[in-house]
Design a protein around this motif. Structure first.
Motif, mmCIF file in Angstrom:
data_model
loop_
_atom_site.group_PDB
_atom_site.id
_atom_site.type_symbol
_atom_site.label_atom_id
_atom_site.label_comp_id
_atom_site.label_asym_id
_atom_site.label_seq_id
_atom_site.Cartn_x
_atom_site.Cartn_y
_atom_site.Cartn_z
ATOM 1 N N SER A 1 24.918 -37.580 -19.391
ATOM 2 C CA SER A 1 23.649 -37.623 -18.663
ATOM 3 C C SER A 1 22.519 -37.054 -19.520
ATOM 4 O O SER A 1 22.750 -36.329 -20.495
ATOM 5 C CB SER A 1 23.755 -36.811 -17.370
ATOM 6 O OG SER A 1 23.965 -35.432 -17.661
ATOM 7 N N ASP A 2 21.278 -37.362 -19.141
ATOM 8 C CA ASP A 2 20.120 -36.844 -19.866
ATOM 9 C C ASP A 2 20.097 -35.319 -19.864
ATOM 10 O O ASP A 2 19.804 -34.691 -20.890
ATOM 11 C CB ASP A 2 18.822 -37.372 -19.241
ATOM 12 C CG ASP A 2 18.552 -38.827 -19.588
ATOM 13 O OD1 ASP A 2 19.192 -39.340 -20.525
ATOM 14 O OD2 ASP A 2 17.706 -39.451 -18.926
ATOM 15 N N GLN A 3 20.367 -34.717 -18.718
ATOM 16 C CA GLN A 3 20.330 -33.263 -18.645
ATOM 17 C C GLN A 3 21.383 -32.642 -19.548
ATOM 18 O O GLN A 3 21.131 -31.625 -20.206
ATOM 19 C CB GLN A 3 20.544 -32.787 -17.208
ATOM 20 C CG GLN A 3 20.551 -31.277 -17.095
ATOM 21 C CD GLN A 3 19.969 -30.776 -15.811
ATOM 22 O OE1 GLN A 3 19.578 -31.548 -14.955
ATOM 23 N NE2 GLN A 3 19.901 -29.470 -15.672
ATOM 24 N N TYR A 4 22.544 -33.237 -19.585
ATOM 25 C CA TYR A 4 23.608 -32.731 -20.454
ATOM 26 C C TYR A 4 23.185 -32.817 -21.923
ATOM 27 O O TYR A 4 23.389 -31.874 -22.693
ATOM 28 C CB TYR A 4 24.884 -33.520 -20.205
ATOM 29 C CG TYR A 4 26.061 -33.109 -21.055
ATOM 30 C CD1 TYR A 4 26.797 -31.964 -20.761
ATOM 31 C CD2 TYR A 4 26.435 -33.863 -22.165
ATOM 32 C CE1 TYR A 4 27.881 -31.589 -21.539
ATOM 33 C CE2 TYR A 4 27.524 -33.487 -22.949
ATOM 34 C CZ TYR A 4 28.228 -32.355 -22.635
ATOM 35 O OH TYR A 4 29.292 -31.985 -23.411
ATOM 36 N N ILE A 5 22.590 -33.934 -22.318
ATOM 37 C CA ILE A 5 22.136 -34.098 -23.706
ATOM 38 C C ILE A 5 21.080 -33.059 -24.047
ATOM 39 O O ILE A 5 21.104 -32.455 -25.130
ATOM 40 C CB ILE A 5 21.610 -35.528 -23.927
ATOM 41 C CG1 ILE A 5 22.767 -36.529 -23.835
ATOM 42 C CG2 ILE A 5 20.915 -35.647 -25.282
ATOM 43 C CD1 ILE A 5 22.342 -37.973 -23.847
ATOM 44 N N ALA B 1 19.681 -38.201 -10.308
ATOM 45 C CA ALA B 1 19.720 -39.212 -11.373
ATOM 46 C C ALA B 1 21.137 -39.361 -11.920
ATOM 47 O O ALA B 1 21.619 -40.477 -12.162
ATOM 48 C CB ALA B 1 18.756 -38.836 -12.493
ATOM 49 N N ALA B 2 21.826 -38.233 -12.111
ATOM 50 C CA ALA B 2 23.195 -38.295 -12.625
ATOM 51 C C ALA B 2 24.146 -38.888 -11.594
ATOM 52 O O ALA B 2 25.080 -39.613 -11.946
ATOM 53 C CB ALA B 2 23.659 -36.905 -13.042
ATOM 54 N N LYS B 3 23.931 -38.586 -10.308
ATOM 55 C CA LYS B 3 24.765 -39.188 -9.262
ATOM 56 C C LYS B 3 24.697 -40.706 -9.333
ATOM 57 O O LYS B 3 25.712 -41.403 -9.280
ATOM 58 C CB LYS B 3 24.304 -38.734 -7.876
ATOM 59 C CG LYS B 3 24.647 -37.312 -7.510
ATOM 60 C CD LYS B 3 24.152 -37.005 -6.101
ATOM 61 C CE LYS B 3 24.338 -35.530 -5.764
ATOM 62 N NZ LYS B 3 23.833 -35.182 -4.434
#
Length: 401
Positions: free
Chosen positions: A248-252, A347-349
């Protein structure tokens, strides 16, 4: 047969709404491994405990079904080092608990066929480079470990069903393979496998942790951070272009923070604490509960104990776990952050729903080992800009007199 059982779907739905259901358990079924990867310490961290028997596994599976555990990751060490791995898979799958397998590619074709027949339809194989010599060095200087991983990938594409299965490549991001990671993502996409990144974790002898190397040279240097950012920005863009990147974007974004030694943000919706044990936890090879792969509890809680489901819900147990995890400065072991992010961020969901339910990729399987070799050679020789990796000294070859 659907990828996820009704039990797993029910737990996933509840966790997405309430963030208090056991979505995911990492079960270290063995500490044994045929490799000594430079970024991993788990074979030493868990070498002090025995392995559960298959009878104990059956009781753990009964408890997990009662608790509503959605997913159990069978990892190690190398899980295929256990000859009874197919029985372990069947114990969980037959009770509606979804099994994900994690391997370095050690298994023979017969063992892979046996695992799939037992119900294992979700696989992650470690792949850090498309250069065989580079992968062999990362794996502890074991010759042909890269080729063995490709043979395992080919075998899984032969035996896994095209529908209702999932396959991914686990890639550890470290200074020496920055120029290889985009290649791995491209390779995975061509064979309908996702890629998931985990930044290298480094610790000290004074603070030993399961998946954290003691090799301080694997830390990112300040002058390497720009190249790392360039890579992460590129693969994020690739995912939006249709390449099969799981992250996900947040993870990156948190990978960028983590390699700088900065605080990550994925826990901020839970007061800066991870979601263990309410969304995930770990089991040691002997079946004892652990908050995660990095920590243990002073008191032993065997997951095969008939009282474990009741204990898991008790406030005193939750407080004991919280006292441990609240002192943690955070990790970026992909599964834990991504489950919190997936359950707490919309967003990730939506991204996960698309990955597993509404728009899973078409699978061009089977793919032969020879075809994988051709694809790897073509992709690694493509003329395009790549981030700079740290150059390592040439391996010295001793010549006997």
């Amino acid at each position: 047969m659907a990828l996820f059982s009704d039990l797993s779907k029910k737990t996933l739905a509840r966790a997405a709404l309430l963030q208090d259901a056991p979505v995911y358990v990492q079960f270290y079924v063995t500490a044994r491994c045929n490799l000594t990867c430079e970024q991993c310490n788990i074979i030493y961290a868990n070498a002090d405990v025995r392995e559960v028997t298959i009878d104990e596994v059956e009781r753990i599976a009964d408890n997990f079904a009662e608790m509503g555990v959605a997913i159990v990751l069978l990892t190690g060490g190398e899980p295929f080092a256990r000859r009874d791995l197919a029985k372990v898979i069947h114990a969980f799958e037959s009770r509606g608990v979804h099994v994900r397998m994690q391997t370095n590619g050690f298994a023979s074709e017969d063992r892979i066929a046996e695992a799939v027949e037992a119900g294992g339809r979700d696989i992650s194989i470690s792949l850090d480079s498309l250069h065989g010599a580079q992968q062999d060095r990362i794996n502890g200087d074991f010759d042909d470990s890269w080729h063995q991983a490709l043979k395992a990938i080919a075998a899984f594409t032969q035996y896994l069903p095209k529908h209702n299965s999932f396959a991914s490549l686990g890639c550890v991001m470290q200074p020496s393979n920055l120029s290889d990671i985009e290649d791995v993502v491209r390779f995975g996409t061509e064979i309908s496998w996702f890629t998931s990144l985990v930044p290298v974790h480094v610790s000290s002898f004074g603070r030993p942790r399961g998946f954290r190397t003691f090799d301080q040279s694997l830390r990112f240097r300040p002058e390497e951070l720009g190249e790392a950012d360039k890579l992460l920005d590129r693969i994020r863009k690739m995912r939006k272009e249709g390449f099969l990147l799981y992250d996900s974007d947040q993870y990156i974004d948190d990978i960028k923070r983590f390699i700088r030694g900065e605080a990550t943000t994925w826990r901020k919706k839970n007061k800066g604490v991870c979601d263990s044990p309410n969304l995930y936890f770990a089991l040691l090879p002997n079946g004892n509960f652990a908050p995660c792969c990095d920590f243990r509890l002073p008191k032993k809680y065997p997951a095969y104990d008939p009282h474990f489901p009741k204990t898991y819900r008790e406030s005193a147990f939750r407080k004991e776990v919280h006292n441990v995890v609240s002192k943690c400065d955070g990790c970026m072991y992909g599964s834990y952050p991504e489950i919190t992010i997936s359950m707490r961020y919309m967003a990730a969901k939506l991204q996960r729903v698309q990955t597993f339910l509404t728009s899973p990729p078409e699978k061009n399987w089977p793919v032969t080992y020879e075809e994988l070799l051709e694809k790897a050679e073509r992709i690694r020789n493509e003329k395009r800009e790549r981030p700079q990796s740290r150059q390592l000294p040439e391996k010295k070859v001793q010549v006997s007199a």
